[in-house]
Design an enzyme around this catalytic site. Structure first.
Site, PDB file in Angstrom:
ATOM      1  N   GLU A 144       0.763  -1.159   0.192  1.00 15.59           N
ATOM      2  CA  GLU A 144       0.139   0.041   0.051  1.00 15.59           C
ATOM      3  C   GLU A 144       1.046   1.230  -0.130  1.00 15.59           C
ATOM      4  O   GLU A 144       0.570   2.246  -0.646  1.00 15.59           O
ATOM      5  CB  GLU A 144      -0.908  -0.143   1.069  1.00 15.59           C
ATOM      6  N   ASP A 145       1.903   1.249   0.596  1.00 17.20           N
ATOM      7  CA  ASP A 145       2.760   2.432   0.791  1.00 17.20           C
ATOM      8  C   ASP A 145       4.198   2.042   1.308  1.00 17.20           C
ATOM      9  O   ASP A 145       4.491   0.823   1.436  1.00 17.20           O
ATOM     10  CB  ASP A 145       2.390   3.441   1.950  1.00 17.20           C
ATOM     11  N   ILE A 200       2.512   4.559   5.470  1.00 16.44           N
ATOM     12  CA  ILE A 200       3.311   4.338   6.622  1.00 16.44           C
ATOM     13  C   ILE A 200       4.256   5.844   6.571  1.00 16.44           C
ATOM     14  O   ILE A 200       4.431   6.440   5.466  1.00 16.44           O
ATOM     15  CB  ILE A 200       4.144   3.182   6.342  1.00 16.44           C
ATOM     16  N   HIS A 254      -2.733   1.514   6.196  1.00 20.59           N
ATOM     17  CA  HIS A 254      -2.944   2.322   5.245  1.00 20.59           C
ATOM     18  C   HIS A 254      -2.068   3.413   5.380  1.00 20.59           C
ATOM     19  O   HIS A 254      -2.143   4.333   6.240  1.00 20.59           O
ATOM     20  CB  HIS A 254      -4.488   3.089   5.257  1.00 20.59           C
TER      21      HIS A 254
END
Length: 73
Positions: A5-6, A68, A66
């Site tokens: 996600e990141d 970082i 969601h």
């Protein structure tokens, strides 16, 4: 396997990667698997992502990362 996600990369080449974000209505490749945080050393010749162990007492079943970010002191 389900993608990240990141990612946040420190000046020393260590990368922290969040994975396992689930949204209602969005297909999940591992719906019963909690989210994860991985570490990758980008300075290595053959970097590989290693799952970080999360401390006991943390509710892993609801971990849904969601984004970082890191703070260096």
């Amino acid at each position: 396997e389900a993608g990240s996600e990141d990612i946040d990369i420190l000046p020393n080449g260590l990368a922290f990667i969040s994975s396992g974000l689930k949204y209602p209505g969005l297909k999940s490749f591992a719906p019963d698997k909690p989210g994860e945080i991985f570490l990758m050393d980008l300075i290595e010749d053959y970097p590989r992502a290693v799952e970080l162990r999360i401390s006991r007492g943390f509710d892993l079943s609801s971990f849904n990362p969601h984004g970082i970010s890191t703070y260096v002191d």
